[in-house]
Structure formats: structure tokens, C-alpha cells
Design an enzyme around this catalytic site. Structure first.
Site, PDB file in Angstrom:
ATOM      1  N   GLU A 261      24.498  54.510  79.142  1.00  0.00           N
ATOM      2  CA  GLU A 261      24.159  55.914  79.414  1.00  0.00           C
ATOM      3  C   GLU A 261      23.064  56.005  80.476  1.00  0.00           C
ATOM      4  OE1 GLU A 261      23.664  58.361  75.849  1.00  0.00           O
ATOM      5  OE2 GLU A 261      25.145  57.117  74.839  1.00  0.00           O
TER       6      GLU A 261
ATOM      7  N   HIS B 190      23.000  57.555  84.960  1.00  0.00           N
ATOM      8  CA  HIS B 190      22.076  58.427  85.699  1.00  0.00           C
ATOM      9  C   HIS B 190      21.750  57.874  87.087  1.00  0.00           C
ATOM     10  CE1 HIS B 190      20.954  61.205  82.445  1.00  0.00           C
ATOM     11  NE2 HIS B 190      21.061  60.175  81.634  1.00  0.00           N
TER      12      HIS B 190
ATOM     13  N   LYS C 106      20.881  62.776  74.523  1.00  0.00           N
ATOM     14  CA  LYS C 106      19.969  62.838  75.659  1.00  0.00           C
ATOM     15  C   LYS C 106      20.336  63.861  76.747  1.00  0.00           C
ATOM     16  CE  LYS C 106      19.533  58.226  76.317  1.00  0.00           C
ATOM     17  NZ  LYS C 106      18.883  56.933  76.544  1.00  0.00           N
TER      18      LYS C 106
END
Ligand SMILES: NC(=O)c1ccc[n+]([C@@H]2O[C@H](COP(=O)([O-])OP(=O)(O)OC[C@H]3O[C@@H](n4cnc5c(N)ncnc54)[C@H](O)[C@@H]3O)[C@@H](O)[C@H]2O)c1
Length: 340
Positions: free
Chosen positions: A203, A207, A133
Site C-alpha cells: 500500500e 503512493h 489509510k
């Protein structure tokens, strides 16, 4: 297998032999996606405690039941092997595998590039596909282009849902325009519990403001749960570092600063909190400003939107491989093929 068998999707005499590395949420979904296919057969699966290999094919349900009850496909009788260096051992076993789907966590952010280097050094040849990603992770993989070429590996990167399906949709939508002004990706993901997709959720947390890949990776399960308790299980993500940007830039569609990615992940409800979509705004040759919107159906799960494209790109990669084309390609420059 000759080129015609691979390209003419109707007359395979031999199925493409697939390995799935990582057998968590996406790896197990990948095994289920493959189970009814005729053009592909699951021959290998690996997790962090072991691997299983069967030339004639692994039974997806048996692998999943073994993983869920014992914690590793390495316990699968009689095909499993326990190992804490499962990928390396699988490679060293020299069992024939035509293509691997890397359904691995990219934690730390160079983990998948490190695995790819193991493949390069092993002498294995074939097709690799990931659903990675982050922009910085894809950039690390792109830097391996010449090594992949020299090794005879065809690598397809960013081939999940986003990056992947939505990036490819943006590349197609861009064709109506003379100039692209904006690509806005908004995803909605609903899952019943975060434990089913641990790496994906960690993950995603990375962010959020105040977190990065290392702090999210270091969180204990209890800390992840405490965070999710505070947000009622919902993660709202904005301006994410997502490789759709570098992929659209490399494909010559627009500069990366015109691409934005954000989304909402509900970890306590399989219903999508919003409809996943990509909006591509541009100017036509007549000077009109317009927006194309591509929206995914709300009933398709994250797993369906990741694993389908991953194998479609793997099939497209096999096509390139058979023609002697090696190196690295992104989801924005090659279109996936339909796997029967
Ligand atoms: N592009 C997209 O649209 C998209 C969407 C969702 C998830 N993803 C990515 O998919 C990846 C997998 O996510 P998940 O939620 O299924 O993960 P998960 O945590 O459910 O499973 C990870 C699996 O990898 C295995 N593993 C870990 N380290 C290993 C090692 N060293 N060797 C072998 N196996 C190892 C674990 O045992 C586990 O089986 C993540 O990196 C995530 O970002 C991409």
C-alpha cells in the site's frame, strides 16, 4: 455485559470478546497486545485460508506459531477451520464476538468496504474498527453510514497510527487555536523485513510516483524486492492520499487541503528513520501564530502505535454501542479509551 461494566473500566465481570480479521503483521501484533489484557479477550482470528474460534479465548502464541509454520490459523487444533471464505464462514457460524479489528489489506481499495457490507448483510451487531489509510477508502465507508446505523453496527474508522493516533493528537492540539492553518504529519517506520508487513508495504508503494493501488497490488514478491533493492530498502513518501485530511475536515477542524502526510519507511532496519510527529499550526484568539508538535517516542513500533489505538477506539466504540449509538465515527471525533 451492562453499560456500567463497559464504562467503568475497572469492574468488568465479562471481557469484551474480540475477533481479529487478517493475521499478518498487524493481526499477530494485535493478538500479542491483547494477551495480557483483562478487559478484552481474543476469541476469533481469520486469515485468507481459514479461521479459529474459541469461546474461552485463543492463545496468541499458539495462533502465531500455527500461522507462521502452516500459513493459516485454520490449522490450529482443535479450534481452527480451513476456508477460503473465512470471514463469511466465521460470520455464519454465529459465534458471539463483541468487536472485530479489521487488520486486513485494503487491496483493492474497496476491499474493506466490501467486507463491511458482508457484516451489514449478515445481521451481526457489534463494533468494528479499522486502521485503514486512504481518503477514498474512508469516504466509501462513510457512505455506508445509514446502512451501518440500520444494521446496529458501531464502526470506528481510521483508528491506527496515521490516520488514528496522530489525527486524534491533531484534534486535541487544535483546541488552542481560533483557526488552523496547517496540519503536517510526518512518519518514520522501521521494520526488519518487508515480508512481515506485506500489505502495508504494497500500500505504501502505491503512493510512489508511477504506481497506484492496482499496480502495487499486482506486483509479485520478486518485483517488490527488486524495487526495494533499488532504494536500499527505503521508501520515501510525500503528499500521500491519507484520510487524516477528510477526518479532520469532517470533525470541523480544518479543510482537507491544509493537511499533508508523508513519511519514510525503512524495510531493512527496525530503527525508525525519523521521529514520527504531527505539527499543528494555527492562530490563537490573541492573533499569535504558533505550532504544537506531538512526537512519538522512537522506541514505539508501528505495531504498538496501530494496535494500541485500534483497541482503545474499539473500547470507545463499545461504549457508544451500549448506549445505542450506531453508524460510523472517525478517530478525530471520538477519543480512544485505555484498555486494561
Ligand atoms: N493506519 C495505520 O497507521 C496503519 C499502519 C500500518 C498498516 N496499516 C494497515 O493495516 C493493514 C494490514 O497490514 P499488514 O501489513 O498487517 O498486512 P499483512 O499483509 O501482513 O497481513 C494481511 C493479512 O490479511 C489476511 N487476508 C488477506 N485477504 C483476506 C481475506 N479475504 N480474508 C481474510 N483474511 C485475509 C492475510 O492472510 C494476512 O493474514 C493494511 O491495510 C495497512 O494499510 C495501517
Amino acid at each position: 455485559m451492562n453499560t456500567n461494566q463497559v464504562m467503568g473500566s475497572t469492574n468488568f465481570s465479562k471481557a469484551i470478546r474480540i475477533g481479529v480479521l487478517g493475521f499478518g503483521g498487524l493481526g499477530q501484533a494485535a493478538a500479542k497486545v491483547l494477551a495480557p489484557k483483562r478487559e478484552m479477550i481474543l476469541v476469533a482470528a481469520a486469515d485468507n485460508k481459514g479461521y479459529a474460534y474459541a469461546t474461552e479465548g485463543l492463545n496468541a502464541q499458539d495462533c502465531i506459531a500455527t500461522y507462521q509454520s502452516q500459513g493459516s490459523v485454520g490449522y490450529l487444533e482443535p479450534f481452527g477451520t480451513l476456508s477460503n471464505r473465512s470471514i463469511q464462514e466465521l460470520l455464519e457460524s454465529n459465534q458471539p464476538v463483541d468487536g472485530y479489528f479489521l487488520a486486513l489489506p485494503n487491496l483493492p481499495n474497496d476491499f474493506i468496504p466490501t467486507v463491511v457490507k458482508q457484516f451489514i448483510n449478515s445481521g451481526w451487531r457489534g463494533v468494528l474498527v479499522d486502521a485503514i489509510k486512504r481518503t477514498s477508502a474512508v469516504e466509501q465507508l462513510i457512505a455506508l453510514k445509514e446502512e451501518l446505523q440500520a444494521a446496529g453496527i458501531t464502526y470506528m474508522t481510521g483508528c491506527g497510527a496515521t490516520p488514528g493516533l496522530l489525527t486524534a493528537a491533531a484534534a486535541i492540539a487544535a483546541q488552542s487555536y481560533a483557526e488552523i492553518h496547517r496540519v503536517e504529519i510526518t512518519f518514520g517506520v522501521g521494520i526488519a523485513n518487508w515480508e512481515a508487513y506485506r500489505a502495508t508495504i504494497r500500500e505504501d508503494i502505491a503512493h510512489m510516483p508511477g504506481y497506484n493501488v492496482e499496480t502495487a497490488r499486482a506486483m509479485t514478491d520478486a518485483e517488490v524486492e527488486a524495487l526495494l533493492d533499488k532504494t536500499n530498502g527505503v521508501l520515501t513518501l510525500e503528499n500521500m492520499e491519507h484520510a487524516d485530511d477528510v477526518m479532520l475536515e469532517l470533525a470541523g477542524i480544518c479543510s482537507r487541503d491544509r493537511v499533508t502526510v508523508g513519511g519514510v519507511v525503512d524495510t531493512r532496519n527496525p530503527k525508525k528513520p525519523l521521529s514520527t510527529n504531527v505539527k499543528v499550526t494555527g492562530r490563537t484568539f490573541e492573533g499569535k501564530i504558533s505550532t504544537h508538535t506531538f512526537t512519538l517516542g522512537d522506541e514505539t513500533s508501528m505495531a504498538a502505535n496501530v494496535c494500541g489505538p485500534a483497541f482503545g477506539y474499539l473500547k470507545a466504540g463499545i461504549n457508544l454501542y451500549q448506549r445505542g449509538i450506531h453508524g460510523i465515527f472517525t478517530a478525530a471525533e471520538i477519543m480512544p479509551q485505555f484498555v486494561k
